[in-house]
Write a protein that holds these residues in place. Structure first.
Motif, PDB file in Angstrom:
ATOM      1  N   PRO A 321     -10.628 -34.390  -5.705  1.00  0.00           N
ATOM      2  CA  PRO A 321      -9.654 -33.742  -6.583  1.00  0.00           C
ATOM      3  C   PRO A 321      -8.317 -34.472  -6.552  1.00  0.00           C
ATOM      4  O   PRO A 321      -7.802 -34.821  -5.494  1.00  0.00           O
ATOM      5  N   GLY A 322      -7.741 -34.703  -7.735  1.00  0.00           N
ATOM      6  CA  GLY A 322      -6.452 -35.376  -7.802  1.00  0.00           C
ATOM      7  C   GLY A 322      -5.326 -34.401  -7.508  1.00  0.00           C
ATOM      8  O   GLY A 322      -5.386 -33.223  -7.835  1.00  0.00           O
ATOM      9  N   PHE A 323      -4.287 -34.905  -6.909  1.00  0.00           N
ATOM     10  CA  PHE A 323      -3.075 -34.114  -6.739  1.00  0.00           C
ATOM     11  C   PHE A 323      -1.902 -35.073  -6.814  1.00  0.00           C
ATOM     12  O   PHE A 323      -2.065 -36.272  -6.978  1.00  0.00           O
ATOM     13  N   ASP A 324      -0.705 -34.563  -6.756  1.00  0.00           N
ATOM     14  CA  ASP A 324       0.472 -35.387  -7.021  1.00  0.00           C
ATOM     15  C   ASP A 324       1.465 -35.285  -5.873  1.00  0.00           C
ATOM     16  O   ASP A 324       1.625 -34.222  -5.263  1.00  0.00           O
ATOM     17  N   PHE A 325       2.117 -36.417  -5.600  1.00  0.00           N
ATOM     18  CA  PHE A 325       3.201 -36.492  -4.627  1.00  0.00           C
ATOM     19  C   PHE A 325       4.537 -36.612  -5.361  1.00  0.00           C
ATOM     20  O   PHE A 325       4.576 -37.004  -6.527  1.00  0.00           O
ATOM     21  N   TYR A 326       5.604 -36.344  -4.651  1.00  0.00           N
ATOM     22  CA  TYR A 326       6.933 -36.664  -5.176  1.00  0.00           C
ATOM     23  C   TYR A 326       7.831 -37.025  -3.997  1.00  0.00           C
ATOM     24  O   TYR A 326       8.619 -36.235  -3.509  1.00  0.00           O
ATOM     25  N   ASP A 327       7.718 -38.263  -3.573  1.00  0.00           N
ATOM     26  CA  ASP A 327       8.154 -38.724  -2.257  1.00  0.00           C
ATOM     27  C   ASP A 327       9.569 -39.313  -2.279  1.00  0.00           C
ATOM     28  O   ASP A 327       9.799 -40.369  -2.860  1.00  0.00           O
ATOM     29  N   TRP A 328      10.522 -38.611  -1.639  1.00  0.00           N
ATOM     30  CA  TRP A 328      11.876 -39.118  -1.431  1.00  0.00           C
ATOM     31  C   TRP A 328      12.176 -39.096   0.075  1.00  0.00           C
ATOM     32  O   TRP A 328      11.705 -38.217   0.795  1.00  0.00           O
ATOM     33  N   VAL A 329      12.970 -40.050   0.525  1.00  0.00           N
ATOM     34  CA  VAL A 329      13.448 -40.022   1.910  1.00  0.00           C
ATOM     35  C   VAL A 329      14.974 -39.908   1.909  1.00  0.00           C
ATOM     36  O   VAL A 329      15.645 -40.343   0.967  1.00  0.00           O
ATOM     37  N   PHE A 330      15.499 -39.344   3.009  1.00  0.00           N
ATOM     38  CA  PHE A 330      16.923 -39.042   3.107  1.00  0.00           C
ATOM     39  C   PHE A 330      17.450 -39.452   4.472  1.00  0.00           C
ATOM     40  O   PHE A 330      16.733 -39.350   5.479  1.00  0.00           O
ATOM     41  N   PRO A 331      18.691 -39.922   4.545  1.00  0.00           N
ATOM     42  CA  PRO A 331      19.283 -40.165   5.864  1.00  0.00           C
ATOM     43  C   PRO A 331      19.213 -38.893   6.707  1.00  0.00           C
ATOM     44  O   PRO A 331      19.396 -37.782   6.179  1.00  0.00           O
ATOM     45  N   GLU A 332      18.933 -39.055   7.978  1.00  0.00           N
ATOM     46  CA  GLU A 332      18.751 -37.883   8.837  1.00  0.00           C
ATOM     47  C   GLU A 332      19.899 -36.884   8.712  1.00  0.00           C
ATOM     48  O   GLU A 332      19.679 -35.667   8.708  1.00  0.00           O
ATOM     49  N   GLN A 333      21.130 -37.387   8.593  1.00  0.00           N
ATOM     50  CA  GLN A 333      22.277 -36.479   8.566  1.00  0.00           C
ATOM     51  C   GLN A 333      22.338 -35.652   7.278  1.00  0.00           C
ATOM     52  O   GLN A 333      23.044 -34.642   7.217  1.00  0.00           O
ATOM     53  N   HIS A 334      21.608 -36.081   6.234  1.00  0.00           N
ATOM     54  CA  HIS A 334      21.596 -35.328   4.984  1.00  0.00           C
ATOM     55  C   HIS A 334      20.341 -34.472   4.823  1.00  0.00           C
ATOM     56  O   HIS A 334      20.238 -33.693   3.865  1.00  0.00           O
ATOM     57  N   TRP A 335      19.386 -34.634   5.735  1.00  0.00           N
ATOM     58  CA  TRP A 335      18.085 -33.991   5.543  1.00  0.00           C
ATOM     59  C   TRP A 335      18.201 -32.469   5.528  1.00  0.00           C
ATOM     60  O   TRP A 335      17.581 -31.800   4.693  1.00  0.00           O
ATOM     61  N   GLY A 336      18.987 -31.900   6.419  1.00  0.00           N
ATOM     62  CA  GLY A 336      19.125 -30.447   6.474  1.00  0.00           C
ATOM     63  C   GLY A 336      19.659 -29.878   5.179  1.00  0.00           C
ATOM     64  O   GLY A 336      19.146 -28.878   4.661  1.00  0.00           O
ATOM     65  N   ASP A 337      20.693 -30.513   4.604  1.00  0.00           N
ATOM     66  CA  ASP A 337      21.242 -30.033   3.332  1.00  0.00           C
ATOM     67  C   ASP A 337      20.217 -30.182   2.216  1.00  0.00           C
ATOM     68  O   ASP A 337      20.141 -29.333   1.318  1.00  0.00           O
ATOM     69  N   MET A 338      19.419 -31.262   2.263  1.00  0.00           N
ATOM     70  CA  MET A 338      18.404 -31.452   1.231  1.00  0.00           C
ATOM     71  C   MET A 338      17.315 -30.390   1.340  1.00  0.00           C
ATOM     72  O   MET A 338      16.836 -29.883   0.319  1.00  0.00           O
ATOM     73  N   VAL A 339      16.926 -30.037   2.562  1.00  0.00           N
ATOM     74  CA  VAL A 339      15.928 -28.977   2.735  1.00  0.00           C
ATOM     75  C   VAL A 339      16.445 -27.663   2.141  1.00  0.00           C
ATOM     76  O   VAL A 339      15.720 -26.966   1.415  1.00  0.00           O
ATOM     77  N   ARG A 340      17.697 -27.352   2.409  1.00  0.00           N
ATOM     78  CA  ARG A 340      18.257 -26.113   1.856  1.00  0.00           C
ATOM     79  C   ARG A 340      18.259 -26.161   0.326  1.00  0.00           C
ATOM     80  O   ARG A 340      17.948 -25.172  -0.342  1.00  0.00           O
ATOM     81  N   GLY A 341      18.633 -27.331  -0.229  1.00  0.00           N
ATOM     82  CA  GLY A 341      18.613 -27.469  -1.678  1.00  0.00           C
ATOM     83  C   GLY A 341      17.208 -27.342  -2.246  1.00  0.00           C
ATOM     84  O   GLY A 341      17.009 -26.727  -3.307  1.00  0.00           O
ATOM     85  N   PHE A 342      16.242 -27.914  -1.552  1.00  0.00           N
ATOM     86  CA  PHE A 342      14.844 -27.825  -1.987  1.00  0.00           C
ATOM     87  C   PHE A 342      14.361 -26.372  -1.973  1.00  0.00           C
ATOM     88  O   PHE A 342      13.696 -25.920  -2.913  1.00  0.00           O
ATOM     89  N   LEU A 343      14.694 -25.634  -0.926  1.00  0.00           N
ATOM     90  CA  LEU A 343      14.266 -24.242  -0.839  1.00  0.00           C
ATOM     91  C   LEU A 343      14.942 -23.391  -1.909  1.00  0.00           C
ATOM     92  O   LEU A 343      14.309 -22.506  -2.504  1.00  0.00           O
ATOM     93  N   GLN A 344      16.213 -23.653  -2.179  1.00  0.00           N
ATOM     94  CA  GLN A 344      16.911 -22.916  -3.242  1.00  0.00           C
ATOM     95  C   GLN A 344      16.294 -23.227  -4.602  1.00  0.00           C
ATOM     96  O   GLN A 344      16.116 -22.329  -5.439  1.00  0.00           O
TER      97      GLN A 344
END
Length: 466
Positions: A321-344
């Motif tokens: 079965p096919g599925f899709d990725f959407y792969d971004w990486v972030f500097p460690e110091q920005h990862w927490g803010d990005m997680v919060r943005g992703f959850l929002q």
């Protein structure tokens, strides 16, 4: 006329019979490229077609390296620097099988065994790693390249060295990689354990918890479920031969992984796809996520199992079965803010658009790594947020990706050229040092003066520089 299709059936293009080439030796490649050069024909080299962007799509001659897949040599003269040389069409699964027999293993073992070594020698292909480089290309010591003028060039630490950082990011734009020499390691087992937590708990005191995670493990892979905030860490530690086997109640897991059964693709993903084929509402997506993924994953947190890493390179067939990725990486110091943005963002789409992600976002680690010019971690240690979705063509998924882009750019995110539709072609170059991009394009142009290996995707991506 062959129709080439990428792995999740989102990209298709036809190639005339007389333009699809499957060489069996370097001289065949030279003859193909020489003729293309004389006729000013574009040339594209394809690997396993795992990309979800059109970075591998081209016009003119299309070369598949599938018939050049031999193991050429293993060099054990220096115990501290073991190497293997293979033809570019060898798959990662084949490489793992050969090396396992010899008590060796590749430096990076991705779960997609279809990948061809020539392709991953110069792309963003990576696993997760705390203690050494996570990008496969960083361990490339030498390549034998048929240049766009049909010459054979060796690029290594001793010959044509100035091209080595660029060739580790070749993306098929420097010619045809025919042979690859990479560093390998003595076989070492991995002990795998799973730990669960709430993402808010992990983000509270993030820096300290991150350091603890790094101190105790060699590799860490995460799964974040957006509708509950549940975070699963799959923690991997290299152990010595003779280490005791798995502990209950997950003792069956090492036998499953060693037989090439992947719970994600063979069990969880088909269930999610079947469940959402009738009803794609957010409520159904959340129910499936909890019932078929989160609860089973909770079992794994009560024990550990031991595997040979060479057993992780699993072959995906066309029927999978096919599925899709959407792969971004972030500097460690920005990862927490990005997680919060992703959850929002996930919560907004759930409430306003009745759209939810039943599959988890994947998390992995890439250490600061300057070995390749287009490395996604040239400037800092990076952490990924890689949302996945079961239906690549769902318009709701596309809308989510576009909204994710906007937040990712604000947090210093860097997209994956092969895996980030709607993102890589627009944003990747803007995240990089202009001097590095200029150096990369200069080295590329030196080998390809007619731009025969530069397809439309990369012309667009590098438009402001070329």
């Amino acid at each position: 006329m062959p129709t080439l299709t990428n792995w999740n059936d989102t990209i298709r293009w036809d190639v005339p019979d007389d333009q699809f080439k499957t060489p069996k030796q370097i001289s065949d490649v030279q003859a193909i490229v020489k003729q293309a050069f004389e006729r000013n024909q574009p040339v594209t080299v394809v690997g396993a077609l795992h990309s979800t962007t059109e970075c591998m799509v081209g016009t003119g001659i299309v070369i598949s390296m599938k018939n050049m897949n031999e193991l050429l040599s293993v060099d054990r003269r220096d115990p501290e620097r073991l190497t293997v040389t293979v033809q570019a069409g060898m798959s990662l699964h084949q490489l793992c099988s050969h090396l396992k027999e010899k008590g060796l293993q590749p430096p990076v073992i991705l779960e997609f065994g279809n990948f061809q070594i020539g392709a991953v020698s110069g792309t963003h292909a990576n696993d997760t790693s705390i203690t050494r480089e996570a990008q496969f290309s960083s361990f490339i010591l030498s390549v034998k390249l048929v240049t766009p003028t049909a010459d054979v060039m060796e690029i290594s630490e001793t010959q044509n060295t100035e091209y080595l950082p660029a060739i580790r990011s070749h993306f098929g734009m420097f010619g045809v990689v025919c042979e690859v020499t990479l560093r390998v390691f003595e076989s070492q087992l991995l002990r795998v354990s799973v730990h669960t937590t709430e993402v808010d708990t992990f983000l509270d005191g993030f820096e300290g918890k991150l350091e603890t995670l790094k101190a105790d493990h060699d590799q860490v892979f995460g799964m974040l479920f957006p509708h509950t905030g549940k975070l699963f860490w799959q923690c991997r530690k290299f152990v010595e031969p003779g280490t005791p086997g798995p502990s209950p109640p997950v003792s069956w897991m090492d036998r499953i992984e060693s037989k090439g059964v992947n719970l994600y693709k063979d069990v969880l993903l088909p269930l999610v796809k079947a469940g959402t084929s009738v009803n794609k509402s957010a409520a159904v997506a959340e129910l499936l996520s909890t019932a078929v993924i989160e609860l089973p994953m909770g079992i794994f947190s009560h024990g550990s199992y031991v595997i040979n890493p060479c057993d992780r390179g699993i072959i995906y067939s066309e029927r999978d079965p096919g599925f899709d990725f959407y792969d971004w990486v972030f500097p460690e110091q920005h990862w927490g803010d990005m997680v919060r943005g992703f959850l929002q963002l996930s919560d907004h789409f759930r409430r306003e658009r009745d759209f939810a992600l039943p599959l988890p976002a994947l998390i992995y680690f890439i250490r600061k790594d300057e070995a390749s010019l287009l490395s996604r971690s040239r400037g800092a240690n990076m952490m990924a947020i890689d949302p996945t979705y079961q239906d690549p063509e769902d318009p709701g998924w596309k809308a989510f990706r576009l909204a994710f882009n906007e937040i990712a750019v604000q947090q210093g995110g860097i997209p994956h050229i092969n895996k980030t539709r709607d993102g890589a072609i627009s944003h990747f170059v803007r995240t990089q040092d202009p001097e590095v991009i200029q150096l990369y394009l200069q080295k590329r142009k030196e080998l390809d003066p007619k731009d025969l290996f530069l397809n439309d995707f990369f012309r667009t991506m590098f438009a402001e520089y070329i």
